[in-house]
Design an enzyme around this catalytic site. Structure first.
Site, PDB file in Angstrom:
ATOM      1  N   CYS A   1     -13.693 -40.359   7.025  1.00 27.72           N
ATOM      2  CA  CYS A   1     -12.774 -41.447   6.677  1.00 27.72           C
ATOM      3  C   CYS A   1     -12.778 -42.403   7.855  1.00 27.72           C
ATOM      4  O   CYS A   1     -13.670 -42.327   8.710  1.00 27.72           O
ATOM      5  CB  CYS A   1     -11.381 -40.935   6.306  1.00 27.72           C
TER       6      CYS A   1
ATOM      7  N   HIS B   1     -17.314 -21.244  18.519  1.00 25.87           N
ATOM      8  CA  HIS B   1     -16.031 -20.580  18.768  1.00 25.87           C
ATOM      9  C   HIS B   1     -15.124 -20.528  17.543  1.00 25.87           C
ATOM     10  O   HIS B   1     -14.420 -19.543  17.346  1.00 25.87           O
ATOM     11  CB  HIS B   1     -15.272 -21.306  19.894  1.00 25.87           C
TER      12      HIS B   1
ATOM     13  N   HIS C   1     -13.640 -14.424  19.466  1.00 25.01           N
ATOM     14  CA  HIS C   1     -13.563 -15.613  18.610  1.00 25.01           C
ATOM     15  C   HIS C   1     -13.247 -15.218  17.169  1.00 25.01           C
ATOM     16  O   HIS C   1     -12.472 -15.898  16.497  1.00 25.01           O
ATOM     17  CB  HIS C   1     -14.852 -16.419  18.710  1.00 25.01           C
TER      18      HIS C   1
ATOM     19  N   THR D   1     -10.887 -42.715  10.551  1.00 20.91           N
ATOM     20  CA  THR D   1     -10.758 -42.014  11.833  1.00 20.91           C
ATOM     21  C   THR D   1     -11.220 -40.569  11.775  1.00 20.91           C
ATOM     22  O   THR D   1     -11.395 -39.938  12.824  1.00 20.91           O
ATOM     23  CB  THR D   1      -9.272 -41.980  12.261  1.00 20.91           C
TER      24      THR D   1
HETATM   25  C1  RB5 Z   1      -8.010 -45.906   5.228  1.00 23.95           C
HETATM   26  O1  RB5 Z   1      -7.646 -47.198   5.515  1.00 23.95           O
HETATM   27  C2  RB5 Z   1      -7.760 -45.006   6.423  1.00 23.95           C
HETATM   28  O2  RB5 Z   1      -6.398 -44.785   6.570  1.00 23.95           O
HETATM   29  C3  RB5 Z   1      -8.507 -43.702   6.255  1.00 23.95           C
HETATM   30  O3  RB5 Z   1      -9.864 -43.975   6.132  1.00 23.95           O
HETATM   31  C4  RB5 Z   1      -8.405 -42.693   7.373  1.00 23.95           C
HETATM   32  O4  RB5 Z   1      -8.697 -43.265   8.605  1.00 23.95           O
HETATM   33  C5  RB5 Z   1      -7.186 -41.880   7.405  1.00 23.95           C
HETATM   34  O5  RB5 Z   1      -7.010 -41.000   8.261  1.00 23.95           O
END
Ligand code: RB5
Length: 145
Positions: free
Chosen positions: A64, A97, A133, A66
């Site tokens: 996604c 791990h 682990h 981030t």
């Molecule tokens: C979408 O705009 C964004 O929020 C999503 O891709 C992601 O980064 C969420 O964690």
């Protein structure tokens, strides 16, 4: 067989990583999304994570913007150990791990060359199998409701 999925924020990176997987001859299934139209990342995280938990896929890659939302959602599914990685060392360690079975990447936070390297390392690194682990992974499983 691995699953790969993204939301709109990870779509461009997913397209490039799919080309990379094809070059490497890695078997994969693309679970969407299929355009940059806005979608809800938990839907794709759930689809891929349930597939891994059920044994349909060996592992999954979720992208996604981030990587954070995907990792939060995937880790809600029992049996899933999703790791958000933005560096090569973490990619190696989370296999050795944590025996992570889902890799999360941020399509808007790291470049494609780093993402490819992280993916390669994550795919190639085995779980260490060390008792300490395995014990810790068991303790994580014990936290599931
Ligand atoms: C979408 O705009 C964004 O929020 C999503 O891709 C992601 O980064 C969420 O964690």
């Amino acid at each position: 067989m691995i699953a790969i999925a993204s939301d709109h924020g990870g779509f461009a990176m997913k397209t490039q990583l799919i080309a990379h997987l094809k070059d490497r001859g890695v078997d994969f299934e693309d679970l969407g999304c299929y355009s940059e139209a806005s979608v809800d990342y938990p839907v794709y995280a759930e689809k891929a994570a349930r597939g891994v938990a059920a044994g349909t896929y060996d592992r999954a890659v979720l992208i996604c913007g981030t990587g954070i939302g995907m990792s939060m959602a995937a880790n809600k599914i029992p049996g899933i150990r999703a790791a958000l990685c933005a560096d090569c060392y973490s990619a190696e360690m989370t296999r050795a791990h944590n025996d992570s079975n889902v890799l999360c990447l941020g399509g808007r936070t790291i470049g494609i060359e780093l993402a490819k390297r992280i993916l390669d390392i994550w795919l190639e690194t085995p779980f260490s199998g060390l008792e300490k682990h395995a014990r810790r992974i068991g303790l994580i499983a014990g936290l599931e409701e």
